[in-house]
Design an enzyme around this catalytic site. Structure first.
Site, PDB file in Angstrom:
ATOM      1  N   HIS A  53      34.759 -32.292 -24.080  1.00  0.00           N
ATOM      2  CA  HIS A  53      35.035 -32.996 -22.826  1.00  0.00           C
ATOM      3  C   HIS A  53      36.397 -33.676 -22.948  1.00  0.00           C
ATOM      4  O   HIS A  53      36.858 -33.985 -24.055  1.00  0.00           O
ATOM      5  CB  HIS A  53      33.967 -34.049 -22.567  1.00  0.00           C
ATOM      6  CG  HIS A  53      32.639 -33.491 -22.188  1.00  0.00           C
ATOM      7  ND1 HIS A  53      31.714 -34.212 -21.475  1.00  0.00           N
ATOM      8  CD2 HIS A  53      32.060 -32.284 -22.422  1.00  0.00           C
ATOM      9  CE1 HIS A  53      30.636 -33.488 -21.281  1.00  0.00           C
ATOM     10  NE2 HIS A  53      30.818 -32.303 -21.855  1.00  0.00           N
ATOM     11  N   GLU A  55      37.375 -36.690 -22.460  1.00  0.00           N
ATOM     12  CA  GLU A  55      37.363 -37.981 -23.148  1.00  0.00           C
ATOM     13  C   GLU A  55      37.373 -37.796 -24.663  1.00  0.00           C
ATOM     14  O   GLU A  55      38.143 -38.459 -25.370  1.00  0.00           O
ATOM     15  CB  GLU A  55      36.117 -38.799 -22.751  1.00  0.00           C
ATOM     16  CG  GLU A  55      36.034 -39.127 -21.277  1.00  0.00           C
ATOM     17  CD  GLU A  55      35.238 -38.117 -20.463  1.00  0.00           C
ATOM     18  OE1 GLU A  55      34.640 -38.528 -19.456  1.00  0.00           O
ATOM     19  OE2 GLU A  55      35.226 -36.916 -20.809  1.00  0.00           O
ATOM     20  N   CYS A  83      30.166 -39.178 -19.030  1.00  0.00           N
ATOM     21  CA  CYS A  83      28.761 -38.806 -19.210  1.00  0.00           C
ATOM     22  C   CYS A  83      28.168 -39.599 -20.382  1.00  0.00           C
ATOM     23  O   CYS A  83      28.881 -40.338 -21.079  1.00  0.00           O
ATOM     24  CB  CYS A  83      28.636 -37.303 -19.452  1.00  0.00           C
ATOM     25  SG  CYS A  83      29.268 -36.756 -21.070  1.00  0.00           S
ATOM     26  N   CYS A  86      29.885 -38.792 -23.844  1.00  0.00           N
ATOM     27  CA  CYS A  86      31.222 -39.385 -23.948  1.00  0.00           C
ATOM     28  C   CYS A  86      31.154 -40.905 -24.044  1.00  0.00           C
ATOM     29  O   CYS A  86      31.941 -41.523 -24.764  1.00  0.00           O
ATOM     30  CB  CYS A  86      32.089 -38.949 -22.775  1.00  0.00           C
ATOM     31  SG  CYS A  86      32.503 -37.192 -22.838  1.00  0.00           S
TER      32      CYS A  86
END
Length: 140
Positions: A53, A55, A83, A86
């Site tokens: 992801h 992040e 999410c 993360c």
């Protein structure tokens, strides 16, 4: 805090993600003077890794750049509220602040109380929303 330059980098990264058939989310890590330390977009499909992801990739890039996994003194700006996965990585990285632009319609985040929703010019918010909507309507 958030400048037009930062918004443009976030938007450009989201556009790249969309073109690469990735969920169009991007993240930037900045130092206390608002200098970009790292920026990434989702690469889960491209790298075939569930953890890729924006992040997490931004945290890894910043950690490599500064030579420490502890990101005290740094802040993250992300286009979509992080999410659950993360959120936990962000907490462990010790970032001072996390700012997000859009709320998620697609999943329930763990807790937004640790993060700050920031207001950006309407045109940026609309463009980011449009990319997400197009992705989920047309790519999946």
């Amino acid at each position: 805090m958030i400048t037009e330059k930062l918004l443009n980098v976030l938007l450009e990264d989201c556009e790249k993600a969309y073109l690469e058939k990735e969920i169009p989310v991007s993240a930037i890590i900045v130092d206390k003077d608002n200098n970009i330390v790292s920026h990434c977009f989702n690469k889960r499909q491209q790298n075939n890794r569930v953890i890729d992801h924006a992040e997490i990739l931004s945290i890894l890039e910043a950690s490599n750049k500064i030579g420490d996994w502890r990101l005290n003194g740094y802040s993250m700006i992300v286009t979509l509220c992080p999410c659950k996965m993360c959120t936990e990585v962000i907490k462990e990285s010790r970032l001072d602040n996390v700012y997000y632009i859009l709320e998620s319609k697609y999943y329930n985040s763990l807790s937004t109380s640790d993060f700050t929703k920031i207001e950006v010019p309407k045109e940026y918010e609309e463009k980011l929303n449009k990319l997400l909507t197009l992705f989920f309507d047309n790519m999946r």
